[in-house]
Design a protein around this motif. Structure first.
Motif, short mmCIF file in Angstrom:
data_model
loop_
_atom_site.label_atom_id
_atom_site.label_comp_id
_atom_site.label_asym_id
_atom_site.label_seq_id
_atom_site.Cartn_x
_atom_site.Cartn_y
_atom_site.Cartn_z
N GLU A 43 0.83 -1.20 0.00
CA GLU A 43 0.00 0.00 0.00
C GLU A 43 0.87 1.26 0.00
O GLU A 43 0.57 2.25 -0.69
N LYS A 46 2.28 1.81 -3.36
CA LYS A 46 1.25 2.33 -4.25
C LYS A 46 1.15 3.85 -4.12
O LYS A 46 1.06 4.57 -5.12
N PHE A 47 1.18 4.34 -2.88
CA PHE A 47 1.11 5.79 -2.66
C PHE A 47 2.38 6.48 -3.18
O PHE A 47 2.32 7.61 -3.69
N GLU A 50 1.96 6.93 -6.82
CA GLU A 50 1.05 8.06 -7.08
C GLU A 50 1.78 9.40 -6.89
O GLU A 50 1.55 10.35 -7.65
N ALA A 51 2.65 9.46 -5.89
CA ALA A 51 3.42 10.70 -5.66
C ALA A 51 4.34 10.99 -6.83
O ALA A 51 4.46 12.14 -7.28
N ALA A 54 2.31 12.36 -9.63
CA ALA A 54 1.92 13.75 -9.37
C ALA A 54 3.09 14.70 -9.61
O ALA A 54 2.91 15.81 -10.14
N SER A 62 -0.40 17.29 -4.32
CA SER A 62 -0.84 15.89 -4.42
C SER A 62 0.31 14.93 -4.10
O SER A 62 0.11 13.90 -3.43
N ALA A 63 1.51 15.26 -4.58
CA ALA A 63 2.67 14.40 -4.30
C ALA A 63 2.97 14.37 -2.81
O ALA A 63 3.25 13.30 -2.25
N SER A 66 0.48 12.16 -1.03
CA SER A 66 0.70 10.72 -1.28
C SER A 66 1.88 10.20 -0.46
O SER A 66 1.83 9.09 0.08
N TYR A 67 2.94 11.00 -0.36
CA TYR A 67 4.10 10.58 0.45
C TYR A 67 3.70 10.46 1.92
O TYR A 67 4.14 9.55 2.63
N LYS A 69 0.78 9.65 3.06
CA LYS A 69 -0.01 8.43 3.20
C LYS A 69 0.91 7.20 3.22
O LYS A 69 0.69 6.25 3.97
N ALA A 70 1.95 7.25 2.38
CA ALA A 70 2.89 6.12 2.33
C ALA A 70 3.62 5.96 3.67
O ALA A 70 3.76 4.83 4.18
#
Length: 297
Positions: A43, A46-47, A50-51, A54, A62-63, A66-67, A69-70
């Motif tokens: 997971e 995955k984030f 996404e980063a 972005a 957004s990046a 995402s970081y 969340k990771a």
């Protein structure tokens, strides 16, 4: 001169190997315990992906999300913390970059990973003009990879900036010292001038009685002259007052009558006319008398 920054790259994630034991129940427990970290790592990765996507679209917010969340999914994820630190450095958020890169440096990593972490950590210190910490970070990066010329270049630059900073500090210290000495000199001069001024004041006080005596004498003479002028003015005023009084006491002629002065002037004129007539008569008499000569020829 600019520091040379390592390019942001995806770090490899170490795979955790599952250890099996001969006991079935224990083995099952171990398998479930290892399945949870692997799921969180997936997971987190995955984030991270996404980063990276972005960032390719220059979407910083957004990046960053995402970081975060990771890291939240897998706090031990070296890749997420390192790349997030580089993201902050690129946006000149050096304090945030320092925090994330320090977190990454404290984690278990290879020498190559340590080298990249400390290299970019040194760059974040350079942004903050914290040259001493930058020197320390670049030295640590070279310990993990002594062959990196970019790190060696940044280390030389950090040392030069640190030396310049120390020179400026020494110059400022010397300037402040000179300013303090100048202030002390000015203060001493003011105290001296004040002391000299007090001495002059004492001298003026010593000379004051003499000056006051002369001033009193001049003042007394001036007052006497003023009194004389005043008396003279009073006498003149008195005489003028008496003259005015006599004029006021003379009777004013009524309408159709001559004033005493007019009568006096009229009498004087009559006397003069009478005297002229008498003189004329006497002159005619004198013409009628024959004058005898001194010798009778």
């Amino acid at each position: 001169m600019k520091v040379r920054r390592k390019e942001v790259k995806q770090m490899k994630i170490k795979k955790q190997h599952i250890v099996f034991t001969g006991v079935f129940l224990f083995g099952i427990t171990t398998i479930f315990a290892q399945e949870k970290p692997e799921k969180l790592q997936k997971e987190a990765n995955k984030f991270i992906a996404e980063a990276q996507e972005a960032l390719s679209e220059n979407n910083f917010a957004s990046a960053e999300a995402s970081y975060r969340k990771a890291i939240s999914k897998d706090p031990s994820n070296l890749n997420a913390k390192y790349n997030m630190g580089n993201l902050y450095y690129a946006k000149e958020k050096s304090l945030n970059a320092e925090q994330r890169l320090k977190e990454a440096a404290e984690m278990d990593a290879t020498k190559d990973e340590k080298h990249h972490i400390y290299h970019n950590l040194g760059n974040s210190f350079m942004q903050q003009k914290n040259y001493q910490e930058a020197v320390n970070a670049f030295k640590e990066a070279l310990r993990n990879d002594p062959t990196d010329e970019e790190t060696r270049y940044n280390l030389a630059l950090a040392k030069k900036m640190l030396e310049k900073e120390q020179q400026n500090q020494d110059q400022n210290k010397e300037q402040n010292k000179q300013d303090d000495e100048k202030k002390d000199e000015n203060k001493d001069q003011q105290n001296k001038d004040q002391k000299d001024g007090e001495g002059d004041e004492d001298e003026d006080q010593d000379q004051k009685p003499k000056d006051e005596g002369e001033n009193e004498k001049d003042k007394k003479e001036g007052d006497e002259n003023e009194d004389k002028q005043k008396d003279k003015g009073d006498e003149q005023k008195k005489d003028d007052g008496q003259g005015d009084k006599e004029k006021q006491q003379q009777p004013k002629p009524t309408q159709g009558q001559l004033s005493p002065q007019q009568i006096k002037n009229l009498l004087e004129a009559m006397n003069n006319e009478e005297k002229k007539v008498q003189d004329k008569i006497n002159a005619e008499k004198a013409k009628g008398v024959k004058i005898k000569s001194e010798k009778d020829w």
